[in-house]
Each structure stands twice: as C-alpha cells, then as structure tokens.
Design a protein around this motif. Sequence first.
Motif, PDB file in Angstrom:
ATOM      1  N   ASP A 235       1.987  38.862  20.539  1.00 46.47           N
ATOM      2  CA  ASP A 235       0.856  38.049  20.967  1.00 46.47           C
ATOM      3  C   ASP A 235      -0.119  37.874  19.808  1.00 46.47           C
ATOM      4  O   ASP A 235      -0.763  38.838  19.382  1.00 46.47           O
ATOM      5  N   SER A 313      -1.683  28.456  18.370  1.00 42.88           N
ATOM      6  CA  SER A 313      -0.585  28.576  19.320  1.00 42.88           C
ATOM      7  C   SER A 313      -0.796  27.601  20.469  1.00 42.88           C
ATOM      8  O   SER A 313      -1.795  27.660  21.171  1.00 42.88           O
ATOM      9  N   LEU A 315       0.526  26.422  24.030  1.00 44.25           N
ATOM     10  CA  LEU A 315       1.326  26.872  25.157  1.00 44.25           C
ATOM     11  C   LEU A 315       1.424  25.770  26.207  1.00 44.25           C
ATOM     12  O   LEU A 315       0.418  25.294  26.705  1.00 44.25           O
ATOM     13  N   GLU A 320       5.219  28.870  24.557  1.00 42.66           N
ATOM     14  CA  GLU A 320       4.716  28.327  23.301  1.00 42.66           C
ATOM     15  C   GLU A 320       5.683  27.276  22.767  1.00 42.66           C
ATOM     16  O   GLU A 320       6.884  27.527  22.629  1.00 42.66           O
ATOM     17  N   TYR A 323       3.540  26.656  16.915  1.00 42.51           N
ATOM     18  CA  TYR A 323       2.687  27.665  16.291  1.00 42.51           C
ATOM     19  C   TYR A 323       2.590  27.294  14.822  1.00 42.51           C
ATOM     20  O   TYR A 323       3.454  27.631  14.018  1.00 42.51           O
ATOM     21  N   GLU A 344      -5.480  30.100  20.761  1.00 48.88           N
ATOM     22  CA  GLU A 344      -4.465  29.665  21.721  1.00 48.88           C
ATOM     23  C   GLU A 344      -4.994  28.491  22.531  1.00 48.88           C
ATOM     24  O   GLU A 344      -6.114  28.541  23.053  1.00 48.88           O
TER      25      GLU A 344
END
Length: 576
Positions: A235, A313, A315, A320, A323, A344
């Motif tokens: 993560d 990132s 999602l 995902e 990246y 994110e």
Amino acid sequence: MSTETIFHAPNPDHGQAAIIQIDTALESMRDSGFDLTAAAGEPIDNSIEAGANLIQVVTAFGSKKQSIDEIAFADNGRGIKTDILPQTLSLGFSTRYGQRGSLGRFGVGLKLAGLSLGRRIDVYTKLAGEDTIRHAHLDLDEICEGRQTHIKAHEAPGWPEAYDKVMRDSDGVPFESGTLVIYGKIDKLVSGGQYGTSMDEKLAELRTFIARAYRRFLDQGLVIRLNGNPITLLDPLFLLDNPRIIKRYPKQDVSGLVIDEEDIPIADGHSIHVTVTVAPLEFRWKSGEGGLRDRQGRDINEFQIPDSAGKISMLRNGREINYDIVPRLLPRGIDKIDRYIGIEVAFPAELDSYFQVRNVKRGAVPVDKLRSELRQSLDRTVRQARKEIRRHWFEVSTQELATSQPHRQATEAVTRADKIAPMGQAGKQLTEQQNEKILQELMEDLGVSEDEEQAQQFREQVEQNPFTLTDGNWPGKELFEIDHLNGKAIVRLNHRHLFIRDVYDRLKEVAKKGLNGSEPEELIALIRKTETALDMLFLAYAKAENMHVDPDQFDDLRSYWGQFTQTYLKELPTEE
C-alpha cells in the motif's frame, strides 16, 4: 447482447470481401499495449469476478531460465457455464460487456492479454456439483494453418498434469469448482540483449504489481500466490495492514499519517475520493536515507518507497489501474521528498470517460477539467505533506546537533583562552537548586532529558566548559538565547532564524561534506551570500543599539565583544 456472428463467409462472385482477415488481424492485435503485468491482470480480474478467494499464478521457464514459456492462472471461483465457455475466447464477448459495476467491461481483455505474450490460450473449467472438466482453446498457429475455424468446448479427461496441484487447496483437496487459464506458446518473454530484463526481475515486477494493484482485495482476505509463495499487499499510502511490516515491527504502529481526505463531486452523483498521506516516521526518520533504510538502519527496499516519488495511484472500483507520474498535478513539479508522500485517487467505473480509461486498464489520466480540480485539491495537501516531513527532519537534526557536540572546536578554544580571562559575573547569585532547575528546563527544550546517556553527556559538557554552545529552534526572532549559571553561560542557537538556517547551517553542511558535496558555483554563491549576511549582522546590531535613547551604555559591551572575539580566534589552529 447478441452472440450471433455477423462475419459470414463472403461470396467473391458478388464482389464481397471478409470484414476481418482473421489470421492477420489477430497477429496485428498482438501489439495491443499489454506487458506482463497488464496481461496477468486480466485473468486475475476474471477470477475475482468469479468469486475466487484463492488465485495461483504459475510460470513455466524455458532453458536456463532465459524465457517464460507458459503462465497459468488457477482459481477456486464459480467456474464458467458450459454454453459460455467457448465465448470467453471470442473477441468482443463478455458476460459483463459495457457494465461498470465490475472490473471488466470491454470484452477483449483476456484474449488480447494472452495473445500479446504468446500464440495460444487454453481455458479449463469445472462447475460446482459437476465432475466434468471442460476445455476450450485459441491457437494462432492453428488459425493461420486453417486447422481452427471456430472455438469449441469439449470435455477434458482432467486438469493438465502440470497444473493439477494448483487446482487444489492447501490440504491437497481438489477445488469444488474453478478455472484454469494458460497463456501458452509464449514468445514475448525472453531475457538477454543490451537492455534485456532477467526473468527474476520480470517476476519481481509482477509480484509488486499484484501486491499493489489488488491491495484492497488482499486486505479483505483474497489469497494470491506466485509460484507457490503468497503475495502480501503493498500500500503506497501505508494505511492497510501489511503482514511484512507487522511482523518486523510487532510492537509499533507503523502506519501512514493521513494529511487529508476529500470527495470531489464529478457528475451524476458520482465522486472521486482523494487521499494524501506521508509514510510512517519509521521510514522517514531523518533526511538523507532516501527511503532505503528505517530508523534502525535496516533495509526497507521491499516497501518501494524510492519508487513512489511523484506517482499517483488510480483505483477503479478498488483495483489499481495506473501508478505513475501524472504531468502538471503536483505543486512546483516533483520534489525528491515526494517519495514519502502517498497519493490515491479512487473512482467508480461510471467515471471512466473522465479518466480516459482504455481496455488495457492502464494509463488512466484525468481529462483537462478534472485535472484542474485535482491540481487545486493536491496543491494544498501536498505542500502540507512536504512541510510535515521537513518539520520532523528539522526537529531530529536539531536534537542530534544538541548531543553530537558539533561546536567542540570553538568551545575548546574558548575554554583554553578563558583560563587567564576574568571570571564572568552573571548568574553568581543563583543557588544550586536554581542552577539545576535552569539546566533541567534546558535539557527538556533540547529533547535530551529522557535519554540518560545524552543527559549525562550534556551535564559533563556544561561542567567542563565555561561556555557551552548548543542548538535549538523556536518561533521567536532571537538569533540565540543565553542562560547564565554562576559564571558559566549556555548559548542556544535558534535554527529557525534566517541567518542561522540559510547561512550558518549551510556553511556547516559544506564544512562537513567537503568540496565533493557541492558544485563550485554553489560554493561561490554561498560565500557571497555569507559576506553580505555578515555585513547585515553588524548593521542589525547597530540598529538594535539605535533603538535605545542612550546607546553609550553599550560601550563596554562592544569593547568586551571585540576583545574576546579576538582572543578566542587566536586559540584556533593556524592554517598552513
């Protein structure tokens, strides 16, 4: 959606031609933008959609491990219905075609992914409550030779012998249901050449991709194994529980610090969720480590911190799909410190068009209007994250300065010169208890009171020298503060002051690193800035005196200052 083909055999006598020259078209489609990681993601996505809680990825190597000849993806999901099985290898077919509530949508993923690596795809499947294993395949060589004109499903005698073990649970019990996908006749995964990547490196990249792309699913109990070894989640925000981190730091809360979270409404009631964090203190304890070592100096390469600088990132439905660095999103571009910042952006598939999502599920980039809103959101939070990291580094460096005796040469020279100088008068009226109280407060301010060894070292320094020069930082305008203890003096430099921070500290840094640490142009610029800053220091003192009606009261102060400066400088070693 109709499954009836519209590509009927043409009649040349009527001037007809095939809409698609299937053999050459499939060959052309092999360059569709899938690499190993993207190609592996398609069957894993399908396994998750099929309700699997165990997915096993197995590679078969060629001679001397110079190539990968086959990749198999095994799961314990629901399996594929008999009437659907042949369609799974048909380009454009998907049971979820156009749907946005799942991981798939386009109907070309598995086929293009497999063919991008090799020339054959095999699918074996078993439904719950049935003993029959069914098989279908797609083979480019057979199509080119005219031996395969359709995709057919038929009963298989069992799972292929090489993969029978991966279609079982950890106790060796066969799956009640499941699917096995094999990418075969692989010709695109070969190591060697000037810029070649070894198979071990390719597998390491695949492991990292799976660990990060499916982190939300791994966190919820999904098990994915690569060649028998379970993959633990990775993560970049350090908010999910990483088993490797927990095992290494069992008594610490090693998690990311959330700087900000916010929902940005986009369209039709849908929003994107933006989260910005900084890495755990354990991994960014002080400047100069580059994200390679923890506070104790242990290697932390497996957590991919240096690789994170400036990357965002993306999602989609929890998976995902990108990246990478997105140009023009971070304030003032990418800073090296950004390796410690996790960003994110999570969005539902309903917003695919706003991220220009492609069928390969890679390269999601926000459209211009959304990019503008994201940039505005990240401008404040990323600046705040950078400030938090530097704030901590500053505090740590100040504490280290306070206990490392960086001013030893100066204080020792002053101690030698002071042996024949008149004794100081300030603080002589203080009692022993008052001296101790001042000393304790000083050690608390310097952050050394709780460490017995550092506290004892500081006490000895004060006792052995008439003057002690140490380091602190506070928001005031003072260059330094002085505490007088019965003829002794403790001077604390304020490293938040511009003169100390931008001139004094930079000079100390150059002196510590030597010429190898700086470019000549940088050194010349620093010398010039120091020259001007010293001029300003004298002028600032003059201004300070000028603030008083009777500046003559400072005559003795100026005389003493000049006298002792000259005396102390004579004690420094003469340069040869």
